[in-house]
Motif scaffolding. Structure first.
Motif, short mmCIF file in Angstrom:
data_model
loop_
_atom_site.label_atom_id
_atom_site.label_comp_id
_atom_site.label_asym_id
_atom_site.label_seq_id
_atom_site.Cartn_x
_atom_site.Cartn_y
_atom_site.Cartn_z
N ALA A 136 -4.56 -8.06 -17.08
CA ALA A 136 -3.19 -7.97 -16.55
C ALA A 136 -2.93 -9.19 -15.66
O ALA A 136 -3.86 -9.82 -15.17
N THR A 146 -6.92 -11.41 -21.69
CA THR A 146 -6.27 -10.13 -21.99
C THR A 146 -6.10 -9.29 -20.73
O THR A 146 -5.61 -8.18 -20.79
N HIS A 191 0.36 -19.09 -28.83
CA HIS A 191 1.46 -19.68 -29.58
C HIS A 191 2.28 -20.72 -28.83
O HIS A 191 3.05 -21.45 -29.43
N GLN A 229 3.04 -19.57 -22.55
CA GLN A 229 2.46 -18.24 -22.70
C GLN A 229 1.77 -17.79 -21.42
O GLN A 229 1.08 -18.55 -20.76
N SER A 230 1.97 -16.51 -21.07
CA SER A 230 1.46 -16.01 -19.81
C SER A 230 0.20 -15.19 -19.96
O SER A 230 -0.57 -15.04 -19.02
N LYS A 231 0.01 -14.59 -21.12
CA LYS A 231 -1.21 -13.80 -21.30
C LYS A 231 -1.49 -13.60 -22.78
O LYS A 231 -0.65 -13.89 -23.62
N LEU A 232 -2.68 -13.10 -23.07
CA LEU A 232 -3.06 -12.86 -24.46
C LEU A 232 -3.17 -11.36 -24.69
O LEU A 232 -3.52 -10.61 -23.79
N THR A 233 -2.86 -10.95 -25.90
CA THR A 233 -2.87 -9.53 -26.20
C THR A 233 -4.02 -9.20 -27.14
O THR A 233 -4.20 -9.84 -28.16
N LEU A 234 -4.75 -8.19 -26.73
CA LEU A 234 -5.90 -7.73 -27.52
C LEU A 234 -5.43 -6.84 -28.66
O LEU A 234 -4.49 -6.08 -28.52
#
Lengths: 646, 246
Positions: free
Chosen positions: A240, A238, A274, A278-283
């Protein structure tokens, strides 16, 4: 050999900090402007430190890699900030906040630091309100609180789902004020590449100007590193995109010990992965667990049908749902600490009850809260989070339960610091997530903001003075001094070496590969076998990186691939140290879960006899085995027990 | 889906930029816009070409670092999101997408799609804060604040400083950005003490840095990813007028 001296003041726990402040050395007002302090990083810890030190009269230089100090990743913290105000009259106190934080950290944090944190927590709220931070208020005009995981009181102050943003903008305002007054000089799009040591003390840094590509030398009587955590070692987290470990890794290589690198927080409520692009995960903020209930289907057949999209979650009857946190932990329910919630979700998914197309997701359901409180109340509390979820997932969380899965979020480990937040390099202070100090093996929600601001507003302004009081006769040094020139050359050589590889694979290729190794082997569940495997795989990856990396372009100007390469080179080395640390720690504690060490119910099983210590690693050189130093943890004020949230 | 991209390339601030055309294929609709650019960049690196530079960091719509003028709209075709939260499901297979940097004299291009927004920092430094220093503050609840005012202040404070308002405005005006900060403090008792000096200093700095004037087109409000209301501009004008006549 460097000895670890935590410099914990004498006296009863509750009096240590006042005693320290009453007896420390100070720098008198006319001498302060003669002393330069470098601050690296403009998040909560860095911005608040620079603003406070500038206001005291020191000459401060502050650096950030982004285009503005306001971009630092503290901005993304959602849920809130803890303080022991006890405004709701629900039984809170400084002691209880201290106790919850120590217990939440699974008895692996230093008592004196945590007590100080709880003591100054109330001043932080006062400070932020005075700056005009628009905290949530009730109809009487007084401040509102919400509850968070790991506590049975409501002590979390918040500004909708954007608390980090508002606190950071408060600190950024204070910083901007000091810039206007000329006490602080701001350098944007500059990355710290190394620390300069003169006679063993930190006296400056080498930076790379990310626009021109040029290296710059900067002098400071003291250096503060506040560059955040290292969660991006997993590639997907999560954090940056530009969050990195390089500043604290370079100081590690110059002699600052690295403590507890294996303590990583996997946050339970994130939007599931998904796709491989994918570049990052969102909290999704932990505050959602106040009103959301976490569940999976009770029967595997139903889970299977949901995964194949033959059935919708809302069709599943109440008696066919397993609210597994409420079932396993009736006392804390959905508000158990993050490590406990994450493992419980993983356990259900591994056992075949997961949902979503991948089976790696559980539900976070607001149906009951919407029924009880109305949609308007839920929208007011979490509107921006629900909107964010809908934009990413393309599903309306008011109608369908959210799907969530644990993701790397925060790193409790970091540079080892003493009570003064000073590393093993004299004059080099480390603040915020970058240090290891306050959260033990697991951080409680809404405590990161508290710690960042505590370090910056209320701890460093005192402890740095204690250090600098001995430096009042030290004149500003020329950056043409040999130490500066040599360090700059070492940085230049490293950059030239990276540019000179001219291989065939991009930085992201290596970063993703490293992330995969880390997540599979040094993630939520760890075993000796998998940790050893990770060490071997990382060694191979390091060789491949240094022989087959491709960076297009040159070093004269903007080169984002080169920036990423310097960071991934450090992540690879850090990843190995994390595995080494996790391997030596033959116990489970907080976020560090060794599958060999668990209770029959599957809870983390500590080994206090052998591992009640901070593990601080000393760098011994390229391809040399680092040396472990142990700082014993002594608990005088609380009884160390098995953590129980049942 | 397969897409044609026309992207602004510019070597450095002084160079003359131009559009280059690229093709990307097999993009998932679940992919975010910046992930689509990541995929393009990986293919460029494979061909030993320079990747396209663009600003980005948090990728969750809060840091304000990402920008991009996409098919003539700041942050692209979706409403209430930044570019990093824009998803490819908002486009159709076969689309041509035009991608440019923010265009404003006060935001010079650094390289390709990266721009320099230091002007915003300078405006804040001119007075966008309450001048308290650390420590010696009375208890937080000693300043009760009307809940409605606190909520309005929060609405204004939600600005992420991305600059979409400037990019959307035909005059490249920074009024919405400045007004959001002025409003936040004008609505709170903590900000009242310095209200006059603040609005005068911030407006003067805005003018000095080359931002244009406001002609009430409300393009800023329409394109703001955080729905900052143009009512804030009216509030700032009122504050400014009061400061000037007092």
């Amino acid at each position: 050999m460097t000895q670890l001296n935590s410099k914990i003041p004498q006296g009863p726990l509750a009096e240590k900090w006042s005693h320290y402040k009453a007896h420390q050395n100070l720098v008198n007002p006319p001498n302060k402007p003669k002393l330069d302090i470098i601050v690296v990083g403009t998040g909560l810890a860095g911005a608040s430190a620079a603003a406070s030190l500038g206001a005291l009269g020191f000459k401060v230089k502050i650096f950030c890699i982004q285009d503005s100090p306001r971009r630092a990743h503290s901005i993304a913290a959602q849920g809130g900030i803890n303080a022991a105000k006890n405004y709701p009259n629900d039984g809170d106190s400084v002691y209880r906040l201290f106790y919850d934080t120590i217990k939440g950290g699974d008895y692996r944090a230093r008592e004196a630091n945590v007590h100080r944190l709880a003591e100054v927590s109330n001043s932080i709220i006062d400070q932020c309100v005075a700056q005009g931070v628009p905290f949530a208020r009730d109809y009487s005009g007084l401040l509102d609180n919400r509850s968070f995981g790991g506590a049975q009181v409501s002590r979390t102050f918040y500004a909708r789902g954007q608390t980090g943003q508002q606190l950071l903008l408060g600190a950024y305002g204070a910083l901007s004020h000091q810039i206007k007054l000329g006490n602080v000089k701001l350098y944007t799009r500059q990355e710290m590449m190394d620390v300069v040591l003169v006679e063993g003390k930190a006296r400056g840094i080498i930076t790379r100007n990310l626009v021109s590509g040029e290296l710059e030398k900067h002098f400071g009587h003291a250096v503060v590193v506040a560059t955040g955590g290292y969660g991006n070692v997993y590639f997907l987290s999560t954090n940056a995109m530009n969050s990195n470990t390089s500043a604290i890794w370079q100081i590690y290589k110059r002699g600052a010990f690295f403590a507890n690198p294996c303590y990583v927080q996997i946050h339970p409520t994130c939007i599931p992965v998904h796709g491989d692009y994918q570049s990052k995960l969102t909290l999704m903020s932990e505050s959602l667990r106040n009103d959301g209930r976490i569940w999976v289907p009770k029967n595997k057949e139903d889970a299977e049908k949901i995964r194949k999209k033959q059935m919708n979650a809302i069709e599943l009857k109440e008696e066919d749902r397993d609210y597994f946190l409420e079932r396993r932990y009736p006392a804390f329910g959905n508000l158990v600490p993050r490590d406990v919630a994450s493992r419980a979700a993983k356990e259900r998914c591994d056992a075949g009850f997961g949902v979503g197309t991948t089976g790696l997701a559980v539900y976070l359901d607001f149906k009951d809260s919407i029924k009880r409180l109305g949609k308007d109340v839920i929208e007011e509390r979490y509107g921006n989070l629900f909107q964010m979820y809908e934009k990413i997932v393309d599903e309306n969380p008011y109608n369908n339960p959210m799907m969530i899965y644990p993701a790397v979020h925060y790193t409790m480990g970091g540079t080892w610091v003493d009570y003064e937040l000073q590393s093993t390099i004299p004059g080099l202070f480390v603040a915020g997530e970058a240090n290891f100090s306050d959260h033990g093996a697991n951080r409680l929600g809404a405590s990161a903001l508290m710690q960042g601001l505590s370090d910056g507003y209320f701890v460093l302004p005192y402890t740095i003075q204690n250090y600098l009081s001995k430096d009042i006769k030290v004149p500003r040094m020329s950056t043409d001094a040999p130490e500066f020139v040599e360090t700059e050359k070492a940085v230049k050589d490293r950059l030239d070496k990276l540019m000179g590889i001219k291989g065939n694979k991009s930085v992201d290729y290596f970063h993703k590969k490293l992330g995969h190794i880390m997540w599979e082997n040094v993630g939520m569940g760890r075993t000796a076998e998998r940790l050893q495997k990770a060490i071997d795989l990382i060694k191979e990856l390091k060789k491949e990186f240094w022989s087959d990396l491709r960076i297009p372009g040159d070093n004269n100007g903007v080169n984002t691939e080169l920036e990423k390469a310097t960071r991934v080179a450090d992540f690879i080395e850090l990843g190995e140290l994390m595995a080494i640390d996790a391997l030596q720690r033959e116990e489970s504690c907080g976020g560090h879960f060794r599958e060999e060490h668990q209770t029959p119910e599957g809870e983390a099983k500590r080994n206090d006899d052998d591992f009640k210590f901070v593990g601080a690693w000393e760098y011994k050189g390229e391809n040399e085995t680092p040396v472990l130093h142990k700082e014993p943890l002594v608990y005088e004020s609380i009884e160390v027990k098995q953590r129980d949230y049942k | 889906m397969d897409l044609t991209l026309k992207i602004w390339r510019q070597e450095n601030p002084k160079a003359k930029g131009k559009f280059e055309t690229y093709k990307v294929t097999g993009i998932s609709t679940e992919c975010s816009f910046l992930e689509m650019l990541d995929i393009l960049n990986e293919t460029l690196i494979d061909k030993v070409q320079l990747p396209i530079n663009f600003d980005h960091d948090c990728r969750e719509g809060i840091c304000g670092m990402c920008s991009l003028y996409i098919n003539g709209r700041p942050h692209g075709p979706d409403d209430e999101v930044t570019t990093c939260q824009l998803h490819m499901r908002k486009f159709k297979d076969g689309d041509t997408i035009v991608i440019e940097p923010w265009r404003s004299k006060a935001f010079p291009v650094i390289k390709d799609l990266m721009i320099n927004r230091n002007a915003f920092d300078e405006i804040i430094q001119a007075g966008g804060y309450v001048s308290v220093t650390t420590g010696g503050i009375p208890d937080a609840n000693s300043i009760p604040i009307n809940r409605a005012d606190a909520e309005l202040a929060m609405d204004a404070a939600a600005c992420i400083g991305c600059g979409a308002c400037v990019a959307a405005c035909k005059n490249a005006s920074a009024m919405l950005f400045v007004a959001a900060k002025v409003s936040q403090f004008a609505l709170l008792p903590q900000g009242k003490m310095e209200a006059q000096a603040r609005v005068e200093a911030m407006v003067a700095k805005m003018d000095e840095l080359g931002f244009g004037n406001c002609t009430n087109t409300y393009a800023c409000e329409a394109e703001c990813p955080k729905q900052i209301s143009a009512d804030n501009i009216a509030r700032m004008n009122r504050e400014f007028f009061c400061a000037k006549v007092s």
